[in-house]
Design a protein around this motif. Structure first.
Motif, short mmCIF file in Angstrom:
data_model
loop_
_atom_site.label_atom_id
_atom_site.label_comp_id
_atom_site.label_asym_id
_atom_site.label_seq_id
_atom_site.Cartn_x
_atom_site.Cartn_y
_atom_site.Cartn_z
N LEU A 11 0.82 -1.21 0.00
CA LEU A 11 0.00 0.00 0.00
C LEU A 11 0.85 1.27 0.00
N ILE A 12 1.94 1.25 0.76
CA ILE A 12 2.83 2.41 0.76
C ILE A 12 3.50 2.57 -0.60
N SER A 13 3.88 1.46 -1.21
CA SER A 13 4.48 1.53 -2.55
C SER A 13 3.48 2.08 -3.57
N ALA A 14 2.24 1.67 -3.47
CA ALA A 14 1.20 2.21 -4.36
C ALA A 14 1.01 3.70 -4.12
N ALA A 15 1.05 4.12 -2.86
CA ALA A 15 0.92 5.54 -2.54
C ALA A 15 2.08 6.34 -3.13
N VAL A 16 3.28 5.79 -3.08
CA VAL A 16 4.44 6.47 -3.65
C VAL A 16 4.29 6.59 -5.17
N ALA A 48 1.90 20.29 -1.28
CA ALA A 48 1.14 19.24 -0.60
C ALA A 48 1.59 17.85 -1.05
N VAL A 49 1.93 17.71 -2.32
CA VAL A 49 2.42 16.42 -2.83
C VAL A 49 3.78 16.08 -2.23
N VAL A 50 4.63 17.08 -2.06
CA VAL A 50 5.93 16.85 -1.42
C VAL A 50 5.72 16.40 0.03
N ILE A 51 4.77 17.03 0.71
CA ILE A 51 4.46 16.63 2.09
C ILE A 51 3.94 15.19 2.11
N ALA A 52 3.09 14.84 1.16
CA ALA A 52 2.58 13.46 1.10
C ALA A 52 3.71 12.48 0.81
N LEU A 54 6.89 12.85 1.64
CA LEU A 54 7.66 12.72 2.88
C LEU A 54 6.93 11.85 3.89
N GLY A 55 5.60 11.97 3.93
CA GLY A 55 4.82 11.13 4.83
C GLY A 55 4.91 9.66 4.44
N ALA A 56 4.89 9.39 3.13
CA ALA A 56 5.02 8.01 2.66
C ALA A 56 6.41 7.45 2.97
N LYS A 57 7.43 8.29 2.79
CA LYS A 57 8.79 7.85 3.12
C LYS A 57 8.92 7.58 4.61
N ALA A 61 9.78 3.90 6.21
CA ALA A 61 10.95 3.68 7.07
C ALA A 61 10.56 3.52 8.54
N ARG A 62 9.29 3.77 8.85
CA ARG A 62 8.82 3.74 10.24
C ARG A 62 9.67 4.64 11.12
N ASP A 63 9.85 5.88 10.62
CA ASP A 63 10.67 6.87 11.30
C ASP A 63 9.92 8.20 11.32
N SER A 64 9.94 8.90 12.44
CA SER A 64 9.21 10.16 12.55
C SER A 64 10.12 11.37 12.34
N PHE A 65 11.27 11.18 11.73
CA PHE A 65 12.23 12.25 11.53
C PHE A 65 11.66 13.36 10.65
N TYR A 66 10.84 13.03 9.67
CA TYR A 66 10.36 14.01 8.70
C TYR A 66 9.12 14.79 9.15
N PHE A 67 8.55 14.49 10.28
CA PHE A 67 7.34 15.18 10.71
C PHE A 67 7.55 16.68 10.91
N PRO A 68 8.62 17.14 11.57
CA PRO A 68 8.82 18.60 11.68
C PRO A 68 9.04 19.26 10.32
#
Length: 107
Positions: A11-16, A48-52, A54-57, A61-68
């Protein structure tokens, strides 16, 4: 890898894939937009697409580094949209027909 993890990855790959496709279409709209307003809106949607993306990445990766970073990009996209809207509103403002001071000549 278990079943739910495989489903998550698919699902994440499809989102990307959808994010990359929408980014490509937005770049086309930015380059060929018929007006400056179309280009400005496409740039806002591109943020907004760039934000999406980053959210998919971050989810992949199961990492919250990109949230800020996503929060800052959202703030910049919002302020850019407001600035463009104010510029368009001032540019398209109709001219007043009355005399200065608000009094019209009724002769």
């Amino acid at each position: 890898m278990s079943g739910p993890e495989t489903v998550d990855r698919v699902l994440i790959s499809a989102a990307v894939v959808f994010v990359v496709l929408s980014g490509a279409l937005l770049l086309f709209r930015i380059s060929r937009g018929p007006s400056m307003l179309d280009r400005a809106i496409a740039l806002d949607v591109f943020a907004a697409v760039v934000i999406a993306g980053l959210g998919a990445k971050s989810a992949f990766a199961r990492d919250s580094f990109y949230f800020p970073i996503m929060l800052v990009l959202a703030f910049l996209g919002f302020t850019g949209s407001v600035g463009i809207a104010r510029f368009i509103a001032v540019r398209d403002k109709p001219l007043s027909r009355g005399k200065p001071g608000g009094k019209e000549d009724r002769t």
